[in-house]
Design an enzyme around this catalytic site. Sequence first.
Site, PDB file in Angstrom:
ATOM      1  N   HIS A  16      42.547  47.451 -35.353  1.00 25.99           N
ATOM      2  CA  HIS A  16      43.276  46.186 -35.215  1.00 25.99           C
ATOM      3  C   HIS A  16      43.298  45.879 -33.717  1.00 25.99           C
ATOM      4  CE1 HIS A  16      46.948  43.478 -35.446  1.00 25.99           C
ATOM      5  NE2 HIS A  16      46.045  42.878 -36.185  1.00 25.99           N
TER       6      HIS A  16
ATOM      7  N   HIS B 164      37.679  38.090 -40.990  1.00 22.63           N
ATOM      8  CA  HIS B 164      38.331  36.902 -40.425  1.00 22.63           C
ATOM      9  C   HIS B 164      38.002  36.800 -38.943  1.00 22.63           C
ATOM     10  CE1 HIS B 164      41.146  40.181 -39.765  1.00 22.63           C
ATOM     11  NE2 HIS B 164      42.011  39.431 -39.101  1.00 22.63           N
TER      12      HIS B 164
ATOM     13  N   GLU C   6      43.955  46.643 -42.559  1.00 19.82           N
ATOM     14  CA  GLU C   6      43.590  46.027 -41.285  1.00 19.82           C
ATOM     15  C   GLU C   6      43.810  46.994 -40.128  1.00 19.82           C
ATOM     16  OE1 GLU C   6      44.073  41.715 -39.061  1.00 19.82           O
ATOM     17  OE2 GLU C   6      45.693  42.431 -40.336  1.00 19.82           O
TER      18      GLU C   6
ATOM     19  N   ASP D  75      47.691  37.479 -44.858  1.00 20.84           N
ATOM     20  CA  ASP D  75      48.745  38.425 -44.485  1.00 20.84           C
ATOM     21  C   ASP D  75      50.049  38.211 -45.242  1.00 20.84           C
ATOM     22  OD1 ASP D  75      47.960  40.349 -42.313  1.00 20.84           O
ATOM     23  OD2 ASP D  75      47.268  38.497 -41.377  1.00 20.84           O
TER      24      ASP D  75
ATOM     25  N   HIS E 242      40.912  37.162 -45.866  1.00 20.55           N
ATOM     26  CA  HIS E 242      42.057  37.780 -45.192  1.00 20.55           C
ATOM     27  C   HIS E 242      43.288  36.891 -45.300  1.00 20.55           C
ATOM     28  CE1 HIS E 242      43.590  40.815 -42.323  1.00 20.55           C
ATOM     29  NE2 HIS E 242      44.372  39.834 -41.914  1.00 20.55           N
TER      30      HIS E 242
ATOM     31  N   HIS F  68      38.082  42.316 -35.339  1.00 20.49           N
ATOM     32  CA  HIS F  68      38.971  43.012 -34.385  1.00 20.49           C
ATOM     33  C   HIS F  68      38.275  44.078 -33.548  1.00 20.49           C
ATOM     34  CE1 HIS F  68      43.021  41.433 -34.999  1.00 20.49           C
ATOM     35  NE2 HIS F  68      42.789  41.384 -36.293  1.00 20.49           N
TER      36      HIS F  68
ATOM     37  N   ASP G  45      42.976  33.771 -42.599  1.00 16.41           N
ATOM     38  CA  ASP G  45      44.071  34.438 -41.883  1.00 16.41           C
ATOM     39  C   ASP G  45      45.392  33.718 -42.114  1.00 16.41           C
ATOM     40  OD1 ASP G  45      45.239  36.477 -40.476  1.00 16.41           O
ATOM     41  OD2 ASP G  45      44.620  35.778 -38.497  1.00 16.41           O
TER      42      ASP G  45
END
Length: 378
Positions: free
Chosen positions: A148, A210, A121, A19, A17, A189, A322
């Site tokens: 999420h 993650h 996500e 971003d 993961h 999540h 992450d």
Amino acid sequence: MIDLPELLRTHPVLDGHNDLPWRIREEFGSDPAAAGLAAGRAALHTDIPRMRAGGLGAQFWSVFVPSDWEHPAAVTATFEQIDVVRRTVTTHPDVFAWTPTAADVRTAISAGRIASLIGAEGGQSIAGSLGVLRELRRAGLAYLTLTHNDNTAWAASATGEPVDFGLTDFGRDVVREMNRTGVLVDLSHVHERTMHDALDVTTRPAIFSHSSTRAVTDVPRNALDAVLERLRDNGGVLMVTFVPAFVNASCAEHRAAAAAEQARLGLSGAPYDPVGAQEPVADFASWLERNPRPRATVADVADHVDHARDVMGAGHVGLGGDYDGTDELPVGLEDVSGYPNLLRELADRGWSAAELAGLTSANALRVLEEAQDGTSVD
């Protein structure tokens, strides 16, 4: 003694993961060329020189959109995020390769390029539609995180408002269709009940892209041992994350206290990122001076990796940093160049070369192959 450079040459990191696409959207107008990844971009956690230095060979890029966005906007933005990833690949064709399948990943790694996969996500990205899920798969989707930070109508989030379900009947249909079309089920999540419901339904290995272990750091975003035992039996992989509040109890407690102080002062925004009137923001800054943030370490992350191995075995653990999705990272893991620091820590704790090769990429590649084998989007 383990030769880490050689290990990373043959088994580079496949991270669960990152971003960066959202950072490119927000800070560079969705223009990968403007991000300056080839020259290095110190404000980011991720750029090409540091990816090479860290031994990164494959990345699940998050095509995140906020979980409170309305359905049409969420779907549009998800496809826009996929476009950002594809244009990042085409902007740097000597560095990245578009790799929607496990076979493509292996080919890219063999050629010395960084394999690029996509993960959505949160279930908001499919807008309650199996048709949208199928179109995302046709566009290259490798995994879908079922929620999420907020619940969807069909799946409960670990941090959402309390509801009386994990997965609804439609949520179970989503998991079945993910299995049929070759999309990995991602349990990061989601609520513990959602984890169990998904593991009840899925016929293919699942992942946590993650997350870390709740026995070591007791926060809702981590996985309990009972879930990890089921994940082991499912053949799946926990990709341990580096987020300080998920790997260090003092960091988790401080983050909760900071959020409470912001609320007391009437400030909005994420913890440590207050939004509001000038005086309360200054008051919060003063509170931070009196209550400085603790720092997590490489050893904290290694504790979670060790615990996951103890519960599930080394064949079911991976890494999901992450990067560019959190405001702070542990000492020694501040950016994507830091993976070797964690591998050295684990080697010093007695991890074998074969175990580390599984951790870096072999375990995640196995799961991706098993999730995709014999599937069809038609």
